[in-house]
Motif scaffolding. Structure first.
Motif, short mmCIF file in Angstrom:
data_model
loop_
_atom_site.label_atom_id
_atom_site.label_comp_id
_atom_site.label_asym_id
_atom_site.label_seq_id
_atom_site.Cartn_x
_atom_site.Cartn_y
_atom_site.Cartn_z
N LYS A 102 0.84 -1.19 0.00
CA LYS A 102 0.00 0.00 0.00
C LYS A 102 0.88 1.25 0.00
O LYS A 102 1.92 1.28 0.64
N ASN A 103 0.43 2.28 -0.70
CA ASN A 103 1.15 3.55 -0.70
C ASN A 103 1.23 4.11 0.71
O ASN A 103 0.28 4.06 1.45
N ARG A 104 2.37 4.69 1.05
CA ARG A 104 2.51 5.39 2.33
C ARG A 104 2.14 6.87 2.17
O ARG A 104 1.90 7.56 3.14
N VAL A 105 2.11 7.35 0.94
CA VAL A 105 1.71 8.72 0.60
C VAL A 105 0.72 8.61 -0.55
O VAL A 105 0.89 7.77 -1.44
N HIS A 106 -0.31 9.43 -0.54
CA HIS A 106 -1.24 9.41 -1.66
C HIS A 106 -1.78 10.81 -1.91
O HIS A 106 -1.65 11.70 -1.06
N LEU A 107 -2.40 10.99 -3.06
CA LEU A 107 -3.01 12.26 -3.42
C LEU A 107 -4.47 12.26 -3.00
O LEU A 107 -5.15 11.24 -3.08
N ASP A 108 -4.97 13.42 -2.57
CA ASP A 108 -6.39 13.65 -2.36
C ASP A 108 -6.84 14.63 -3.42
O ASP A 108 -6.33 15.74 -3.48
N LEU A 109 -7.78 14.22 -4.26
CA LEU A 109 -8.29 15.08 -5.32
C LEU A 109 -9.60 15.71 -4.87
O LEU A 109 -10.49 15.01 -4.40
N GLN A 110 -9.71 17.02 -5.04
CA GLN A 110 -10.93 17.74 -4.71
C GLN A 110 -11.46 18.38 -5.98
O GLN A 110 -10.82 19.26 -6.55
N PRO A 111 -12.64 17.95 -6.45
CA PRO A 111 -13.19 18.55 -7.66
C PRO A 111 -13.56 20.01 -7.42
O PRO A 111 -13.93 20.39 -6.30
N HIS A 112 -13.42 20.83 -8.44
CA HIS A 112 -13.77 22.24 -8.28
C HIS A 112 -14.98 22.63 -9.10
O HIS A 112 -15.59 23.66 -8.83
N ASP A 113 -15.39 21.84 -10.08
CA ASP A 113 -16.52 22.21 -10.92
C ASP A 113 -17.59 21.12 -10.98
O ASP A 113 -18.43 21.12 -11.86
N ARG A 114 -17.55 20.20 -10.03
CA ARG A 114 -18.53 19.12 -9.96
C ARG A 114 -18.53 18.56 -8.54
O ARG A 114 -17.67 18.91 -7.75
N THR A 115 -19.45 17.66 -8.27
CA THR A 115 -19.51 17.05 -6.94
C THR A 115 -18.49 15.92 -6.83
O THR A 115 -17.97 15.44 -7.84
N ARG A 116 -18.26 15.49 -5.61
CA ARG A 116 -17.38 14.34 -5.37
C ARG A 116 -17.89 13.12 -6.14
O ARG A 116 -17.11 12.44 -6.82
N ASP A 117 -19.19 12.85 -6.06
CA ASP A 117 -19.74 11.66 -6.70
C ASP A 117 -19.62 11.74 -8.22
O ASP A 117 -19.31 10.74 -8.88
N GLU A 118 -19.84 12.91 -8.79
CA GLU A 118 -19.65 13.09 -10.24
C GLU A 118 -18.19 12.88 -10.62
O GLU A 118 -17.89 12.27 -11.65
N GLU A 119 -17.28 13.37 -9.78
CA GLU A 119 -15.85 13.21 -10.05
C GLU A 119 -15.44 11.74 -9.97
O GLU A 119 -14.65 11.25 -10.79
N VAL A 120 -15.97 11.02 -8.99
CA VAL A 120 -15.67 9.59 -8.88
C VAL A 120 -16.08 8.88 -10.16
O VAL A 120 -15.30 8.08 -10.72
N GLU A 121 -17.27 9.15 -10.66
CA GLU A 121 -17.74 8.50 -11.90
C GLU A 121 -16.86 8.87 -13.08
O GLU A 121 -16.53 8.02 -13.92
N ARG A 122 -16.45 10.14 -13.17
CA ARG A 122 -15.59 10.59 -14.27
C ARG A 122 -14.24 9.87 -14.22
O ARG A 122 -13.74 9.38 -15.24
N VAL A 123 -13.66 9.77 -13.04
CA VAL A 123 -12.34 9.16 -12.90
C VAL A 123 -12.40 7.65 -13.14
O VAL A 123 -11.51 7.07 -13.76
N LEU A 124 -13.47 7.01 -12.67
CA LEU A 124 -13.65 5.58 -12.95
C LEU A 124 -13.75 5.33 -14.45
O LEU A 124 -13.16 4.39 -14.98
N ALA A 125 -14.49 6.19 -15.15
CA ALA A 125 -14.63 6.05 -16.60
C ALA A 125 -13.30 6.25 -17.32
O ALA A 125 -13.10 5.73 -18.41
N PHE A 126 -12.40 6.99 -16.69
CA PHE A 126 -11.10 7.25 -17.28
C PHE A 126 -10.12 6.09 -17.09
O PHE A 126 -9.05 6.07 -17.66
#
Length: 166
Positions: A102-126
């Motif tokens: 497991k990573n000991r450091v990771h990134l936290d992404l915060q969407p700025h033009d959509r909701t968290r749930d919309e961002e999760v779907e976008r990133v999964l699709a990517f």
């Protein structure tokens, strides 16, 4: 508490900046009878990922973050960079061994033009994969995803969502 900026740079005969040689004083915090000087000796330039395919992973992260591939970076290279106008760049370096823990450091992404749930779907699709869903019924929480090489990262709530449900 007051925070002030105090930066003094003098170049000596050898071309070395005195502030860099001795450690720059970048801020001073004063309060009560104590003063503290904070020193910054280094600047974080990259967050580096070891990986099997730097080009593929950098391409994934440019799509997720809106960054750009570094000038001159090409498929098959051992190092590929994701750059922004400001902030820390991502650097992907080819290594022979695979990810083992497991990573000991990771990134936290915060969407700025959509909701968290919309961002999760976008990133999964990517091309990301779901690792752990830590969303709560009240709208708080986060989602843990992994990039194509298994590096974990989180998607957290947007600023607008944080205002609605602190």
């Amino acid at each position: 508490m007051q925070v002030g900026m105090q930066v003094g740079m003098q170049v000596d005969a050898g071309g070395m900046q005195a502030g860099m040689r001795a450690g720059m004083r970048t801020g001073m915090r004063t309060g009560g009878s104590r003063s503290m000087i904070f020193s910054m000796a280094s600047l974080v330039r990259h967050l580096t990922f070891d990986c099997a395919d730097p080009w593929a992973l950098a391409t994934f992260w440019t799509g997720i973050t809106g960054g750009a591939l570094g000038d001159g970076d090409e498929p098959g290279e051992d190092e590929v960079e994701v750059v922004w106008r400001e902030g820390v760049n991502l650097l992907f370096i080819r290594v022979p061994e695979g990810k083992a823990a497991k990573n000991r450091v990771h990134l936290d992404l915060q969407p700025h033009d959509r909701t968290r749930d919309e961002e999760v779907e976008r990133v999964l699709a990517f091309g990301a994969t779901l690792v752990d869903d830590r969303r709560d019924e009240d709208g708080t929480g986060w989602v843990v995803l992994a990039d194509p090489e298994g590096n974990e990262f989180c998607v957290v709530r947007s600023t607008a969502e944080r205002v609605l449900t602190p």
